[in-house]
Design an enzyme around this catalytic site. Structure first.
Site, PDB file in Angstrom:
ATOM      1  N   ASP A 136       0.841  -1.283   0.036  1.00  0.00           N
ATOM      2  CA  ASP A 136       0.000  -0.130   0.065  1.00  0.00           C
ATOM      3  C   ASP A 136       0.825   1.225   0.080  1.00  0.00           C
ATOM      4  OD1 ASP A 136      -2.203   1.411  -0.140  1.00  0.00           O
ATOM      5  OD2 ASP A 136      -2.648   1.102   2.247  1.00  0.00           O
TER       6      ASP A 136
ATOM      7  N   SER B  75      -7.512  -5.822  -5.924  1.00  0.00           N
ATOM      8  CA  SER B  75      -8.389  -6.537  -5.138  1.00  0.00           C
ATOM      9  C   SER B  75      -9.812  -6.391  -5.844  1.00  0.00           C
ATOM     10  CB  SER B  75      -8.654  -5.973  -3.857  1.00  0.00           C
ATOM     11  OG  SER B  75      -9.187  -4.439  -3.933  1.00  0.00           O
TER      12      SER B  75
ATOM     13  N   ASN C  48     -10.609  -2.958  -6.092  1.00  0.00           N
ATOM     14  CA  ASN C  48      -9.985  -1.975  -6.853  1.00  0.00           C
ATOM     15  C   ASN C  48     -10.646  -1.579  -8.417  1.00  0.00           C
ATOM     16  OD1 ASN C  48      -6.620  -3.473  -5.622  1.00  0.00           O
ATOM     17  ND2 ASN C  48      -7.980  -1.197  -5.234  1.00  0.00           N
TER      18      ASN C  48
HETATM   19  C1  FPP Z   1      -1.442   0.361  -3.506  1.00  0.00           C
HETATM   20  O1  FPP Z   1      -1.209   1.442  -3.453  1.00  0.00           O
HETATM   21  C2  FPP Z   1      -1.188  -0.429  -4.619  1.00  0.00           C
HETATM   22  C3  FPP Z   1      -1.927  -1.173  -5.379  1.00  0.00           C
HETATM   23  C4  FPP Z   1      -3.442  -1.247  -5.518  1.00  0.00           C
HETATM   24  C5  FPP Z   1      -1.457  -1.863  -6.534  1.00  0.00           C
HETATM   25  C6  FPP Z   1      -0.183  -2.746  -6.481  1.00  0.00           C
HETATM   26  C7  FPP Z   1       0.550  -2.963  -7.513  1.00  0.00           C
HETATM   27  C8  FPP Z   1       1.929  -2.941  -7.824  1.00  0.00           C
HETATM   28  C9  FPP Z   1       2.978  -2.543  -6.855  1.00  0.00           C
HETATM   29  C10 FPP Z   1       2.328  -3.192  -9.209  1.00  0.00           C
HETATM   30  C11 FPP Z   1       2.821  -4.397  -9.541  1.00  0.00           C
HETATM   31  C12 FPP Z   1       2.908  -5.719  -8.662  1.00  0.00           C
HETATM   32  C13 FPP Z   1       3.365  -6.647  -9.059  1.00  0.00           C
HETATM   33  C14 FPP Z   1       2.993  -8.216  -8.475  1.00  0.00           C
HETATM   34  C15 FPP Z   1       4.320  -6.915 -10.580  1.00  0.00           C
HETATM   35  P1  FPP Z   1      -2.370   2.706  -3.559  1.00  0.00           P
HETATM   36  O2  FPP Z   1      -2.658   3.006  -4.934  1.00  0.00           O
HETATM   37  O3  FPP Z   1      -3.768   1.991  -2.822  1.00  0.00           O
HETATM   38  O4  FPP Z   1      -1.803   3.968  -2.783  1.00  0.00           O
HETATM   39  P2  FPP Z   1      -2.424   5.153  -1.982  1.00  0.00           P
HETATM   40  O5  FPP Z   1      -3.133   4.288  -0.746  1.00  0.00           O
HETATM   41  O6  FPP Z   1      -1.293   5.614  -1.475  1.00  0.00           O
HETATM   42  O7  FPP Z   1      -3.167   5.790  -2.700  1.00  0.00           O
END
Ligand code: FPP
Length: 271
Positions: A36, A81, A84
């Site tokens: 996150d 998720s 998402n």
């Molecule tokens: C949460 O940050 C992150 C995600 C929803 C996506 C996770 C994906 C990656 C790290 C990319 C690639 C993964 C792989 C396995 C190749 P957020 O956007 O919710 O952050 P915030 O809470 O600060 O808005």
């Protein structure tokens, strides 16, 4: 099997200090990560959110390679998720594209480290192109006998339990079976079938929530929450999480093994 200390290759002085304290014979068998803080990382730098996701793939790569080299049995990353889908379409499209790029580019690294890939979630609801890449990655790495890397994709913990119950019902249809469902039977029908339950759950960026992640499997997991945003989650931060895990005392609802007691445990497990 236990990893040799030099397995990580060249390390920074900070990593060397952490590695010295780490007991490589007492690592978690399965580490699960809620990655996150990509958005906030980008915001702090006045960059678009997608720049945070791109930077986050580097942290994913480091975490995957480090866990594999430390001979951790399984690593599960929460990539997307079921909730998402509520994000703007452009961000969803970017995340799907990033995952496809990752899968295509990283297969050699996965092969080199003998990593087997699995995906947890309702994969049939993903865009067809992503489904094809997912299938390809699973097929290419199916014979690898090292760490199992699970990517949770279109994943929801409640959805997983519902899917498991429906799979059990489907199996029973026509067989007239009406006995009660057991915990063991339900576990066998989860997406994580055959894997040990996570014993360490890491969440970055400080939020104290489980967010519908592996609800069944984390029943006894140690939870480690760090303020570090996911793109800043380096190898040193991972080693710190592993060290913290080793400081915790795991009792599974019982008492400490060396604690004086007049009685034998009444049952094998408690809460
Ligand atoms: C949460 O940050 C992150 C995600 C929803 C996506 C996770 C994906 C990656 C790290 C990319 C690639 C993964 C792989 C396995 C190749 P957020 O956007 O919710 O952050 P915030 O809470 O600060 O808005």
């Amino acid at each position: 099997m236990v990893a040799a200390p030099e397995t990580l290759g060249p390390v920074t002085p900070e990593e060397a200090r952490l590695l010295e304290k780490l007991d490589l014979t007492r690592l978690p068998r399965h580490v699960a990560v809620i990655m996150d803080g990509n958005g906030r990382w980008a915001q702090k730098r006045h960059l678009p959110r997608i720049a945070g996701h791109r930077a986050g793939t580097q942290s994913a790569r480091t975490t995957i390679e480090t866990c594999a080299r430390l001979k951790i049995e399984a690593l599960t990353l929460y990539a997307f998720s079921v909730e998402n889908w509520r994000r703007p379409k452009a961000e969803i499209d970017f995340l799907m594209q990033l995952l496809r790029e990752y899968l295509r580019r990283e297969i050699p690294l996965l092969q080199k480290n003998k990593i087997q890939m699995r995906f947890l979630g309702r994969l049939e609801e993903l865009p067809v192109a992503v489904q094809n890449d997912v299938r390809d990655a699973m097929e290419k790495t199916a014979g690898n006998e090292g760490m199992v890397l699970c990517v949770a994709l279109n994943y929801g913990g409640r959805a997983e339990i519902v899917d498991a119950m429906n799979a059990i019902l489907e199996e029973r249809n026509g067989h007239g079976a009406s006995s009660k469902v057991t915990e063991e039977q339900l576990s066998r029908h989860l997406y994580t079938e055959g894997l040990p339950d996570p014993d360490l759950l890491i969440r970055t960026s400080g939020e104290m929530r489980v967010s519908n992640f592996l609800l069944w499997q984390i029943a006894y997991a140690e939870i480690f929450v760090t303020e570090t945003l996911w793109p800043d989650f380096s190898r040193a931060r991972l080693l710190e999480a592993l060290l913290e895990f080793q400081k915790r005392e795991r009792r599974y609802g019982g008492i400490r093994e060396d604690e004086p007691s007049d009685e034998k445990p009444a049952r094998a497990a408690g809460h």
